[in-house]
Scaffold this motif. Structure first.
Motif, PDB file in Angstrom:
ATOM      1  N   ASN A  86       0.846  -1.188   0.000  1.00 55.08           N
ATOM      2  CA  ASN A  86       0.000   0.000   0.000  1.00 55.08           C
ATOM      3  C   ASN A  86       0.887   1.247   0.000  1.00 55.08           C
ATOM      4  OD1 ASN A  86      -2.244   1.614   0.114  1.00 55.08           O
ATOM      5  ND2 ASN A  86      -2.479   1.499   2.331  1.00 55.08           N
ATOM      6  N   VAL A  87       1.452   1.579  -1.150  1.00 52.06           N
ATOM      7  CA  VAL A  87       1.484   0.849  -2.405  1.00 52.06           C
ATOM      8  C   VAL A  87       2.933   0.740  -2.882  1.00 52.06           C
ATOM      9  CG1 VAL A  87      -0.838   1.445  -3.211  1.00 52.06           C
ATOM     10  CG2 VAL A  87       1.092   2.975  -3.743  1.00 52.06           C
ATOM     11  N   GLY A 116      -0.148  -4.552  -4.699  1.00 49.25           N
ATOM     12  CA  GLY A 116      -0.826  -3.260  -4.600  1.00 49.25           C
ATOM     13  C   GLY A 116       0.087  -2.200  -5.180  1.00 49.25           C
ATOM     14  N   TYR A 181      -4.010  -4.865  -7.121  1.00 49.29           N
ATOM     15  CA  TYR A 181      -4.833  -3.780  -6.605  1.00 49.29           C
ATOM     16  C   TYR A 181      -4.186  -2.453  -7.001  1.00 49.29           C
ATOM     17  CZ  TYR A 181      -5.863  -7.731  -3.493  1.00 49.29           C
ATOM     18  OH  TYR A 181      -6.163  -8.966  -2.993  1.00 49.29           O
ATOM     19  N   ILE A 201      -7.226  -0.065  -3.620  1.00 47.06           N
ATOM     20  CA  ILE A 201      -6.830   0.265  -2.254  1.00 47.06           C
ATOM     21  C   ILE A 201      -6.812   1.780  -2.117  1.00 47.06           C
ATOM     22  CG2 ILE A 201      -5.038   0.115  -0.480  1.00 47.06           C
ATOM     23  CD1 ILE A 201      -4.066  -2.443  -1.745  1.00 47.06           C
TER      24      ILE A 201
END
Length: 298
Positions: A86-87, A116, A181, A201
């Motif tokens: 993230n991320v 992500g 993501y 996300i």
């Protein structure tokens, strides 16, 4: 509801132990941050600035362990915990490096890894790594598609606008699909998530702001003909944690994953933000309490 724990600002040596606590307590996943460097002469303004001069919210000395080394270490001491970023600023890296690292982590974790990713914001990072900052958005769109090809196993290749990869083998390849993501809440990021990714996300938002971003995302999913496809929406809510809050988020907004920091605001752990040095054991009480009061009841 799936609960994803943010691990930013925890001391690097403590992170595998915290991951094991999360695994034992029944959390769905842990998210690691993907910073690389903090240049002394930082001129690129941070897109979510807490300071008037555009500086990031963390200090230069804040440690950012390498995402994939860290995920490998966390995977080695856990059994069920999902692991993602993230991320991760994928377009700042060479595509074959990204493909190789993620595939290896997926195999070693038994398929518990997701990617992500985001387009990034710091020009200095791209310049130092020899990657083009100005075309990072469209290049990331292509990279996502190319990564899926490179992870198929056997002889693979890709021929696109930004990446030209001749037939090659890259083994081991992931034995199961690696979910991708997209992070960020600009229209470009939301469109990228809707068109190319398995989920989005976001950040931590007040309810009304979260509802606006989710509505925009669903609009783009509809435009891509994906309104009925399985799709993960992972965000945090800036409100007092509670079972009713998270049930409403699932029922009214369609949130599938909740960002959480169980130790935030507790007296067991000091405030984070500058590279935490708390012993891992001090996180256990907050992790277990949040699991008992929230996770198991959702």
């Amino acid at each position: 509801m799936k609960f994803w724990c943010s691990t930013a600002f925890i001391g690097a040596p403590e992170l595998p132990r915290v991951a094991r606590m999360l695994d034992e307590a029944g959390y769905h996943g842990a998210l690691v941050s993907g910073g690389i460097i903090y240049p002394r002469d930082l001129r690129t303004p941070y897109p979510y600035p807490p300071h008037p001069d555009g500086r990031p919210s963390w200090d230069p000395e804040t440690p950012w362990p390498d995402s994939w080394v860290l995920i490998g270490a966390m995977a080695a001491v856990t059994e069920r915990l999902r692991l993602s970023n993230n991320v991760y600023i994928a377009p700042a890296r060479p595509i074959l490096q990204v493909a190789r690292q993620v595939a290896t982590a997926s195999v070693l974790s038994g398929g518990r890894v997701g990617l992500g990713l985001g387009a990034g914001w710091m020009r200095e990072e791209f310049d130092l790594l020899g990657q083009d900052f100005d075309n990072r958005g469209p290049r990331l769109n292509e990279m996502i598609q190319a990564l899926r090809e490179l992870w198929k196993g056997g002889w693979v290749e890709w021929h696109g606008r930004f990446y030209e990869i001749p037939p090659l083998m890259m083994e081991p390849h992931p034995e199961s699909k690696v979910p991708i993501y997209c992070g960020g809440h600009s229209d470009a990021a939301l469109k990228r998530a809707a068109r190319y990714c398995d989920g989005w996300i976001g950040r931590t938002y007040p309810w009304d702001e979260a509802a606006r971003y989710v509505a925009r995302l669903r609009q783009f999913l509809g435009e891509c003909g994906r309104e009925r496809d399985p799709f993960e929406i992972i965000i945090g809510l800036r409100d007092v944690p509670g079972v009713d809050l998270y049930r409403r988020a699932e029922e009214r907004l369609g949130i599938t994953g909740m960002l959480c920091t169980p130790w935030a605001g507790t007296d067991q752990v000091s405030p984070s933000g500058h590279g935490g040095k708390e012993p891992a054991e001090r996180y256990r009480t907050a992790i277990n309490r949040f699991a008992e009061q929230i996770v198991f009841r959702c």
